[in-house]
Design a protein around this motif. Structure first.
Motif, PDB file in Angstrom:
ATOM      1  N   SER A  18      -2.939  -9.158   6.882  1.00 28.01           N
ATOM      2  CA  SER A  18      -1.725  -9.202   6.050  1.00 28.01           C
ATOM      3  C   SER A  18      -1.017  -7.850   6.022  1.00 28.01           C
ATOM      4  O   SER A  18       0.212  -7.786   5.970  1.00 28.01           O
ATOM      5  CB  SER A  18      -2.063  -9.663   4.640  1.00 28.01           C
ATOM      6  OG  SER A  18      -2.933  -8.739   4.025  1.00 28.01           O
ATOM      7  N   ASN A  19      -1.777  -6.755   6.082  1.00 29.71           N
ATOM      8  CA  ASN A  19      -1.152  -5.425   6.119  1.00 29.71           C
ATOM      9  C   ASN A  19      -0.356  -5.215   7.410  1.00 29.71           C
ATOM     10  O   ASN A  19       0.724  -4.632   7.392  1.00 29.71           O
ATOM     11  CB  ASN A  19      -2.202  -4.317   5.969  1.00 29.71           C
ATOM     12  CG  ASN A  19      -2.720  -4.209   4.548  1.00 29.71           C
ATOM     13  OD1 ASN A  19      -2.058  -4.645   3.610  1.00 29.71           O
ATOM     14  ND2 ASN A  19      -3.902  -3.635   4.393  1.00 29.71           N
ATOM     15  N   GLU A  20      -0.922  -5.680   8.517  1.00 35.14           N
ATOM     16  CA  GLU A  20      -0.211  -5.545   9.797  1.00 35.14           C
ATOM     17  C   GLU A  20       1.060  -6.390   9.808  1.00 35.14           C
ATOM     18  O   GLU A  20       2.101  -5.954  10.309  1.00 35.14           O
ATOM     19  CB  GLU A  20      -1.136  -5.953  10.950  1.00 35.14           C
ATOM     20  CG  GLU A  20      -2.292  -4.994  11.176  1.00 35.14           C
ATOM     21  CD  GLU A  20      -3.308  -5.517  12.180  1.00 35.14           C
ATOM     22  OE1 GLU A  20      -3.825  -4.687  12.956  1.00 35.14           O
ATOM     23  OE2 GLU A  20      -3.567  -6.731  12.180  1.00 35.14           O
ATOM     24  N   GLN A  22       2.791  -7.179   7.161  1.00 33.24           N
ATOM     25  CA  GLN A  22       3.714  -6.477   6.268  1.00 33.24           C
ATOM     26  C   GLN A  22       4.403  -5.327   7.011  1.00 33.24           C
ATOM     27  O   GLN A  22       5.614  -5.119   6.862  1.00 33.24           O
ATOM     28  CB  GLN A  22       2.960  -5.951   5.052  1.00 33.24           C
ATOM     29  CG  GLN A  22       3.847  -5.320   4.010  1.00 33.24           C
ATOM     30  CD  GLN A  22       3.059  -4.834   2.802  1.00 33.24           C
ATOM     31  OE1 GLN A  22       1.835  -4.738   2.850  1.00 33.24           O
ATOM     32  NE2 GLN A  22       3.762  -4.537   1.744  1.00 33.24           N
ATOM     33  N   GLU A  23       3.679  -4.585   7.803  1.00 33.54           N
ATOM     34  CA  GLU A  23       4.255  -3.489   8.595  1.00 33.54           C
ATOM     35  C   GLU A  23       5.315  -4.009   9.574  1.00 33.54           C
ATOM     36  O   GLU A  23       6.385  -3.421   9.734  1.00 33.54           O
ATOM     37  CB  GLU A  23       3.153  -2.751   9.377  1.00 33.54           C
ATOM     38  CG  GLU A  23       2.208  -1.959   8.519  1.00 33.54           C
ATOM     39  CD  GLU A  23       2.863  -0.735   7.922  1.00 33.54           C
ATOM     40  OE1 GLU A  23       3.688  -0.102   8.606  1.00 33.54           O
ATOM     41  OE2 GLU A  23       2.550  -0.433   6.757  1.00 33.54           O
ATOM     42  N   CYS A  25       7.091  -6.761   9.267  1.00 32.67           N
ATOM     43  CA  CYS A  25       8.264  -7.178   8.483  1.00 32.67           C
ATOM     44  C   CYS A  25       9.118  -5.978   8.099  1.00 32.67           C
ATOM     45  O   CYS A  25      10.353  -6.034   8.168  1.00 32.67           O
ATOM     46  CB  CYS A  25       7.840  -7.942   7.232  1.00 32.67           C
ATOM     47  SG  CYS A  25       7.246  -9.601   7.560  1.00 32.67           S
ATOM     48  N   LEU A  26       8.477  -4.915   7.675  1.00 39.24           N
ATOM     49  CA  LEU A  26       9.226  -3.707   7.294  1.00 39.24           C
ATOM     50  C   LEU A  26       9.961  -3.109   8.492  1.00 39.24           C
ATOM     51  O   LEU A  26      11.089  -2.617   8.355  1.00 39.24           O
ATOM     52  CB  LEU A  26       8.295  -2.678   6.651  1.00 39.24           C
ATOM     53  CG  LEU A  26       7.740  -3.073   5.277  1.00 39.24           C
ATOM     54  CD1 LEU A  26       6.712  -2.061   4.795  1.00 39.24           C
ATOM     55  CD2 LEU A  26       8.867  -3.211   4.272  1.00 39.24           C
ATOM     56  N   LEU A  43      12.476 -14.141   0.178  1.00 35.79           N
ATOM     57  CA  LEU A  43      11.619 -13.645  -0.891  1.00 35.79           C
ATOM     58  C   LEU A  43      12.146 -13.957  -2.293  1.00 35.79           C
ATOM     59  O   LEU A  43      11.377 -14.280  -3.194  1.00 35.79           O
ATOM     60  CB  LEU A  43      11.427 -12.128  -0.758  1.00 35.79           C
ATOM     61  CG  LEU A  43      10.586 -11.659   0.425  1.00 35.79           C
ATOM     62  CD1 LEU A  43      10.620 -10.144   0.526  1.00 35.79           C
ATOM     63  CD2 LEU A  43       9.165 -12.165   0.327  1.00 35.79           C
TER      64      LEU A  43
END
Length: 158
Positions: A18-20, A22-23, A25-26, A43
């Motif tokens: 999920s962190n990857e 999120q990165e 998406c940013l 969102l």
């Protein structure tokens, strides 16, 4: 570079944490304004369609207030820009009801606009085409919705 098929992208996303994700998406929202707008819709507004429609209507109101009315050239240019953004916002939602609601609101604002669009053929044709598009989309709705929207369209016709 050739873009990968959607199937391959889905498989790759499943392997990421999920962190990857999120990165990624940013990075996407830093790359292009439309990506940021779409992510904002997903969102904050995807579950509150009425709020989304209200925010786009507010944008339309503000955009119509800032139109330079010195000549029809500037009016046409601004109106086309507003319509282009409305289409983009409707595409984010992918709901036909939202698209119709926004198109009819745009037509209402354009009809009430001063100086009148009747004096300019291009603006009048643009207005007529948007009403036709709304009618065509409304024809696919449930009978009750069709009736309500057709009443609005009758009010908007010159």
């Amino acid at each position: 570079m050739k873009a990968s098929p959607l199937v391959d992208i889905k498989k790759e996303l499943k392997t990421l944490s999920s962190n990857e994700i999120q990165e990624i998406c940013l990075k996407l929202i830093r790359f292009k304004k439309e990506n940021k707008e779409l992510l904002t819709y997903l969102l904050f507004y995807a579950h509150h369609e009425d709020d989304y429609i209200l925010s786009v209507k507010t944008y339309i109101d503000e955009a119509f207030e800032t139109i330079n009315t010195n000549s029809y050239f500037y009016i046409k240019k601004s109106v086309r820009k507003i319509l282009k953004n409305i289409k983009k916002f409707a595409r984010y939602s992918q709901k036909k009801e939202t698209e119709v609601e926004l198109l009819l609101y745009f037509c209402k604002k354009l009809k009430d606009f001063k100086p009148s669009i009747k004096n300019n053929t291009t603006l009048f044709i643009l207005y007529s085409n948007q009403l036709k598009l709304a009618k065509k989309t409304i024809a696919t709705f449930h009978e009750d919705l069709q009736y309500d929207y057709n009443l609005l369209i009758q009010e908007l016709q010159f």
